[in-house]
Design a protein around this motif. Structure first.
Motif, PDB file in Angstrom:
ATOM      1  N   TYR A  31       0.826  -1.199   0.000  1.00  0.00           N
ATOM      2  CA  TYR A  31       0.000   0.000   0.000  1.00  0.00           C
ATOM      3  C   TYR A  31       0.860   1.249   0.000  1.00  0.00           C
ATOM      4  CZ  TYR A  31      -3.418   3.457   1.649  1.00  0.00           C
ATOM      5  OH  TYR A  31      -4.214   4.566   1.764  1.00  0.00           O
ATOM      6  N   SER A  94       2.488   1.146   3.616  1.00  0.00           N
ATOM      7  CA  SER A  94       2.157   0.185   4.663  1.00  0.00           C
ATOM      8  C   SER A  94       1.987  -1.199   4.052  1.00  0.00           C
ATOM      9  CB  SER A  94       0.846   0.593   5.341  1.00  0.00           C
ATOM     10  OG  SER A  94       0.422  -0.375   6.275  1.00  0.00           O
ATOM     11  N   TYR A  95       2.067  -2.235   4.887  1.00  0.00           N
ATOM     12  CA  TYR A  95       1.551  -3.529   4.506  1.00  0.00           C
ATOM     13  C   TYR A  95       0.029  -3.404   4.401  1.00  0.00           C
ATOM     14  CZ  TYR A  95       6.148  -5.351   5.676  1.00  0.00           C
ATOM     15  OH  TYR A  95       7.498  -5.580   5.731  1.00  0.00           O
ATOM     16  N   TRP A  96      -0.555  -4.212   3.540  1.00  0.00           N
ATOM     17  CA  TRP A  96      -1.997  -4.094   3.305  1.00  0.00           C
ATOM     18  C   TRP A  96      -2.775  -5.239   3.941  1.00  0.00           C
ATOM     19  CZ3 TRP A  96      -5.264  -0.565   2.540  1.00  0.00           C
ATOM     20  CH2 TRP A  96      -6.491  -0.771   1.918  1.00  0.00           C
ATOM     21  N   GLY A  98      -3.354  -6.514   6.947  1.00  0.00           N
ATOM     22  CA  GLY A  98      -4.049  -6.566   8.220  1.00  0.00           C
ATOM     23  C   GLY A  98      -4.237  -5.176   8.780  1.00  0.00           C
ATOM     24  N   SER A  99      -5.024  -5.073   9.848  1.00  0.00           N
ATOM     25  CA  SER A  99      -5.340  -3.761  10.399  1.00  0.00           C
ATOM     26  C   SER A  99      -4.298  -3.274  11.386  1.00  0.00           C
ATOM     27  CB  SER A  99      -6.694  -3.803  11.089  1.00  0.00           C
ATOM     28  OG  SER A  99      -6.632  -4.659  12.228  1.00  0.00           O
ATOM     29  N   ASN A 100      -3.346  -4.136  11.798  1.00  0.00           N
ATOM     30  CA  ASN A 100      -2.474  -3.736  12.890  1.00  0.00           C
ATOM     31  C   ASN A 100      -1.197  -3.047  12.435  1.00  0.00           C
ATOM     32  OD1 ASN A 100      -1.839  -6.239  11.777  1.00  0.00           O
ATOM     33  ND2 ASN A 100      -0.628  -6.834  13.549  1.00  0.00           N
ATOM     34  N   TYR A 101      -1.084  -2.805  11.130  1.00  0.00           N
ATOM     35  CA  TYR A 101       0.096  -2.104  10.643  1.00  0.00           C
ATOM     36  C   TYR A 101      -0.190  -0.615  10.513  1.00  0.00           C
ATOM     37  CZ  TYR A 101       1.567  -6.796   9.290  1.00  0.00           C
ATOM     38  OH  TYR A 101       1.895  -8.115   9.290  1.00  0.00           O
ATOM     39  N   GLY A 102       0.748   0.191  11.026  1.00  0.00           N
ATOM     40  CA  GLY A 102       0.638   1.620  10.812  1.00  0.00           C
ATOM     41  C   GLY A 102       1.253   2.003   9.485  1.00  0.00           C
ATOM     42  N   TYR A 103       1.180   3.268   9.173  1.00  0.00           N
ATOM     43  CA  TYR A 103       1.794   3.786   7.966  1.00  0.00           C
ATOM     44  C   TYR A 103       3.179   4.332   8.289  1.00  0.00           C
ATOM     45  CZ  TYR A 103      -2.817   4.085   5.605  1.00  0.00           C
ATOM     46  OH  TYR A 103      -4.038   3.830   5.028  1.00  0.00           O
TER      47      TYR A 103
ATOM     48  N   SER B  32      -7.982  -1.444  14.528  1.00  0.00           N
ATOM     49  CA  SER B  32      -6.808  -1.083  15.310  1.00  0.00           C
ATOM     50  C   SER B  32      -6.787   0.435  15.445  1.00  0.00           C
ATOM     51  CB  SER B  32      -5.529  -1.559  14.616  1.00  0.00           C
ATOM     52  OG  SER B  32      -5.479  -2.956  14.569  1.00  0.00           O
ATOM     53  N   PHE B  34      -4.500   4.041  16.525  1.00  0.00           N
ATOM     54  CA  PHE B  34      -3.145   4.575  16.456  1.00  0.00           C
ATOM     55  C   PHE B  34      -3.110   6.022  16.937  1.00  0.00           C
ATOM     56  CE2 PHE B  34      -1.465   1.229  13.660  1.00  0.00           C
ATOM     57  CZ  PHE B  34      -2.625   0.731  13.096  1.00  0.00           C
ATOM     58  N   TYR B  36      -0.379   9.163  16.121  1.00  0.00           N
ATOM     59  CA  TYR B  36       0.794   9.646  15.415  1.00  0.00           C
ATOM     60  C   TYR B  36       1.168  11.019  15.951  1.00  0.00           C
ATOM     61  CZ  TYR B  36       0.807   6.066  11.788  1.00  0.00           C
ATOM     62  OH  TYR B  36       0.905   4.878  11.112  1.00  0.00           O
ATOM     63  N   LYS B  49       0.230   2.295  19.356  1.00  0.00           N
ATOM     64  CA  LYS B  49      -0.945   1.672  18.761  1.00  0.00           C
ATOM     65  C   LYS B  49      -1.523   0.633  19.710  1.00  0.00           C
ATOM     66  CE  LYS B  49       1.337  -2.082  16.265  1.00  0.00           C
ATOM     67  NZ  LYS B  49       1.634  -2.681  14.929  1.00  0.00           N
ATOM     68  N   THR B  51      -4.249  -2.880  19.181  1.00  0.00           N
ATOM     69  CA  THR B  51      -4.915  -3.639  18.132  1.00  0.00           C
ATOM     70  C   THR B  51      -6.162  -4.374  18.593  1.00  0.00           C
ATOM     71  OG1 THR B  51      -3.472  -5.521  18.516  1.00  0.00           O
ATOM     72  CG2 THR B  51      -2.781  -3.927  16.846  1.00  0.00           C
ATOM     73  N   ARG B  93      -7.807   1.909  11.869  1.00  0.00           N
ATOM     74  CA  ARG B  93      -7.655   1.095  10.669  1.00  0.00           C
ATOM     75  C   ARG B  93      -8.485  -0.156  10.820  1.00  0.00           C
ATOM     76  NH1 ARG B  93      -1.972  -0.465   7.527  1.00  0.00           N
ATOM     77  NH2 ARG B  93      -3.004  -0.893   5.546  1.00  0.00           N
ATOM     78  N   GLY B  94      -9.414  -0.346   9.887  1.00  0.00           N
ATOM     79  CA  GLY B  94     -10.240  -1.539   9.889  1.00  0.00           C
ATOM     80  C   GLY B  94      -9.494  -2.712   9.291  1.00  0.00           C
ATOM     81  N   ASN B  95     -10.179  -3.832   9.186  1.00  0.00           N
ATOM     82  CA  ASN B  95      -9.490  -5.048   8.735  1.00  0.00           C
ATOM     83  C   ASN B  95     -10.189  -5.737   7.578  1.00  0.00           C
ATOM     84  OD1 ASN B  95     -11.664  -6.075  10.079  1.00  0.00           O
ATOM     85  ND2 ASN B  95     -10.495  -6.697  11.870  1.00  0.00           N
TER      86      ASN B  95
END
Lengths: 114, 114
Positions: A31, A94-96, A98-103, B32, B34, B36, B49, B51, B93-95
């Protein structure tokens, strides 16, 4: 160092000129996205991509184009600059999956259109 | 759709004061959450963050607890320093599908005086 690299850091354009803001990441993130930040407006999403060859519009896409030919790069093109495009532009990735990754954000490009 | 609401700033505190920045959210499912931070002239950095419900995120003396019953994720710090002066953004961030894009609050500016 791993991260998101944006160039240039500063740019002044004349109305009607075109330019490309560069964004590159070396974290293999699917992403990538472009935001603009204006006083009192928070972050507004311009365009985003969830993988090479896939792009979509955000909230404020007019006047901007993007493409994603590689995983690493996501350039933002201003087609015909207008004073309303004076702003600070941020690229984020970001990784796309899952929801637990931030940007992860780049350091920004401060653009002035005169 | 999903949304984030955070308290308006600016917030002005004296050094060593207690800080709370309120953040509430509306979301389907189990997003999740966050926080910033954006220091002057820089890009955004992930501060902390959480989750899942009842998780507490913490970093640099800042804490926030994911409260599903009150749909809140308030940022707190027991004793702020001048170096904490920055803009703080709450996000979720949704999942699933496009809900995996981060949804942002408008940001809260914090100024800490010596």
């Amino acid at each position: 160092n791993a991260g998101v690299t944006q160039t240039p850091k500063f740019q002044v354009l004349k109305t009607g000129q075109s330019m490309t803001l560069q964004c590159a990441q070396d974290m293999n993130h699917e992403y990538m996205s472009w935001y603009r930040q204006d006083p009192g407006m928070g972050l507004r999403l311009i365009h985003y991509s969830v993988g090479a060859g896939i792009t979509d519009q955000g909230e404020v896409p007019n006047g901007y184009n993007v493409s994603r030919s590689t995983t690493e790069d996501f350039p933002l093109r201003l087609l015909s600059a207008a004073p309303s495009q004076t702003s600070v532009y941020f690229c984020a990735s970001s990784y796309w999956g899952g929801s637990n990754y931030g940007y992860t954000f780049g350091s920004g490009t401060r653009l002035t259109v005169v | 759709g999903d949304s984030v609401t955070q308290m308006e700033g600016p917030v002005t505190l004296s050094e060593e004061a207690f800080l709370t920045i309120n953040c509430t959210y509306t979301a389907t499912g189990y997003p999740s959450l966050f926080w910033y931070v954006q220091y002057p002239g820089e890009g955004l950095q992930l501060l902390l963050k959480a989750t899942k419900a009842d998780d507490k995120g913490s970093n640099k003396g800042f804490e926030a607890t994911y409260r599903k019953e009150t749909t809140s994720f308030h940022l707190e710090k027991g004793s702020v320093q001048v170096s904490d002066s920055a803009v703080y953004f709450c996000a979720l961030r949704g999942n699933a599908g496009n809900n995996r894009k981060l949804i942002w609050g408008l940001g809260t500016s914090l100024a800490v005086n010596p």
